[in-house]
Scaffold this active site. Structure first.
Site, short mmCIF file in Angstrom:
data_model
loop_
_atom_site.label_atom_id
_atom_site.label_comp_id
_atom_site.label_asym_id
_atom_site.label_seq_id
_atom_site.Cartn_x
_atom_site.Cartn_y
_atom_site.Cartn_z
N ASP A 156 0.79 -1.47 0.49
CA ASP A 156 0.02 0.03 0.19
C ASP A 156 1.21 1.06 -0.04
O ASP A 156 0.66 2.02 -1.03
CB ASP A 156 -1.01 -0.20 0.89
CG ASP A 156 -1.81 -0.86 0.84
OD1 ASP A 156 -1.64 -1.19 -0.18
OD2 ASP A 156 -2.61 -1.53 1.83
N GLY A 171 0.67 -9.06 -4.03
CA GLY A 171 -0.30 -7.39 -3.52
C GLY A 171 -0.54 -7.07 -4.47
O GLY A 171 -0.97 -7.61 -6.14
N GLU A 172 -0.03 -5.39 -5.20
CA GLU A 172 -0.32 -4.80 -5.78
C GLU A 172 0.27 -3.86 -6.79
O GLU A 172 1.09 -3.98 -8.21
CB GLU A 172 -1.45 -3.80 -5.76
CG GLU A 172 -2.18 -2.43 -6.41
CD GLU A 172 -3.67 -2.05 -6.46
OE1 GLU A 172 -3.31 -0.80 -6.79
OE2 GLU A 172 -3.83 -2.39 -5.27
#
Length: 388
Positions: A21, A273-274
């Site tokens: 994040d 994840g991203e």
């Protein structure tokens, strides 16, 4: 740049020990700044930010054109940005909302959602939700894989830089050498970045017993520790560990730009994840995605949605091999058998498909490059906010 200048973008990121994040938000802020916009980034986990950006120092620092602020500071001391981004539903502080509502013209307020390949995302992109008490309206910005979404983070010049790097064998060798790495000629170069995996040991054993040499490159962190435990040895940067056909090397902690170069240097990338997930796609190389696990296997729907979209133009055999390994790596059972397959069992199916997967990865990257990028989408929202 003085802190009194009202930022074009104000990004709030509240997480605990989640590089993904903060990594997304730091990359987003840097990209906006590089395009001549003024971003301010608020984070609660300053220690994690410092690992990604050692120059940050203390709250109020300016790095790469980004004003960096600690979440615990007084939000009322600084004027809200023209566009306020609430990253990943982190919930804005009450003081920030009150300050936004007190302005003659309220900022454009966005909730930057998690990336998803699901079909409903396009229909929900930029939908509005009024605040129940204040004269504010929040819109939901969905990154995505089609034109009616916000797009993916892709800074100008990224793909040209990647193409130049991958086309210059000396540049690759020099960059790897600077990290203390020298590759075995002809070996399959694999990078490994993951949340952790209970069957890592069996996959490492599969590679060690295989016919083709595998050069496993692991950035310093959890996976380096896990790999050392799985191999019953010590791993440290600059000291390769050989296990038959497998050689493991640990790299020092990498900046985001250097992590890109690691992805560009490898034949296969394991990502999570991203942030690393998106960067692997811009690397135009085959990759295996470890999606963040959710209760009741809710993440399976998101993984399947991406795999369906990603493999649509891949031949059936290679698509099936890639899907089987992705499910195995994520610990998800095949619906036909209802039994999870181990990555070591799925690897012999994926390995011969890698040349086709490599050609497909390049085509997929070219396709994504035809879509708007996320910062361009946000710049348009900022432009509209300025006009209002």
């Amino acid at each position: 740049m003085p802190a009194s200048v009202r930022p074009d973008f104000e990004i709030f990121c509240r997480v605990v020990d989640n590089y993904g994040d903060i990594g997304v938000c730091w990359r987003l802020a840097r990209d906006l700044a590089a395009r001549g916009l003024r971003p301010r980034l608020w984070v609660d986990d300053w220690a994690t930010l410092l690992r990604l950006c050692p120059q940050a120092g203390s709250s109020g620092a300016w790095v790469s054109g980004v004003e960096l602020c600690h979440w615990e500071d007084d939000f009322r001391a600084l004027q809200p940005g023209m566009v306020v981004i609430e990253a990943f539903a982190c919930e804005l502080p009450a003081a920030q909302l009150e300050a936004m509502a007190a302005l003659p013209v309220a900022p454009a307020w966005l909730n930057l959602e998690y990336l998803s390949a699901e079909s409903w995302v396009a229909d929900c992109h930029l939908l509005a939700s009024p605040h129940p008490r204040l004269a504010l309206q929040k819109r939901f910005c969905f990154p995505g894989f089609e034109p009616r979404t916000g797009g993916l983070l892709r800074e100008p010049g990224l793909l040209a830089a990647r193409t130049a790097f991958q086309g210059d064998a000396r540049a690759r060798e020099e960059w790897l050498a600077a990290q203390g790495i020298a590759l075995i000629p002809g070996a399959l170069a694999v990078s490994l970045f993951a949340y952790g995996h209970p069957q890592l040991s069996s996959l490492l054993g599969c590679w060690a017993d295989g016919e083709r040499a595998v050069e496993l490159l692991i950035p310093a962190g959890r996976m380096a520790v896990d790999a050392a435990a799985a191999l019953g040895s010590v791993l440290q940067p600059g000291v390769p560990l050989q296990r038959k056909a497998l050689r493991v090397q640990v790299l020092p902690f990498l900046s985001q730009d250097d992590y890109d170069r690691l992805l560009w240097s490898c034949d296969l990338n394991f990502v999570r994840g991203e942030d690393s997930f998106v960067r692997a796609q811009w690397a135009a190389r085959p990759f295996v995605w470890q999606i963040y696990a959710q209760q009741a296997d809710a993440h399976r729907v998101k993984l399947e949605a991406f795999l369906q979209r990603y493999t649509a133009m891949l031949d059936d055999d290679a698509a099936a091999a890639l899907r089987a390994f992705a499910l195995a790596w994520n610990g998800l059972p095949d619906k036909a058998t209802a039994m999870p397959q181990s990555p070591a069992v799925a690897w012999p199916g994926l390995a011969p498909a890698l040349p086709r997967a490599s050609a497909h990865a390049a085509l997929w990257c070219e396709h994504l490059a035809t879509l708007p990028d996320l910062c361009a989408t946000l710049a348009q929202i900022h432009k509209a906010a300025v006009k209002s």
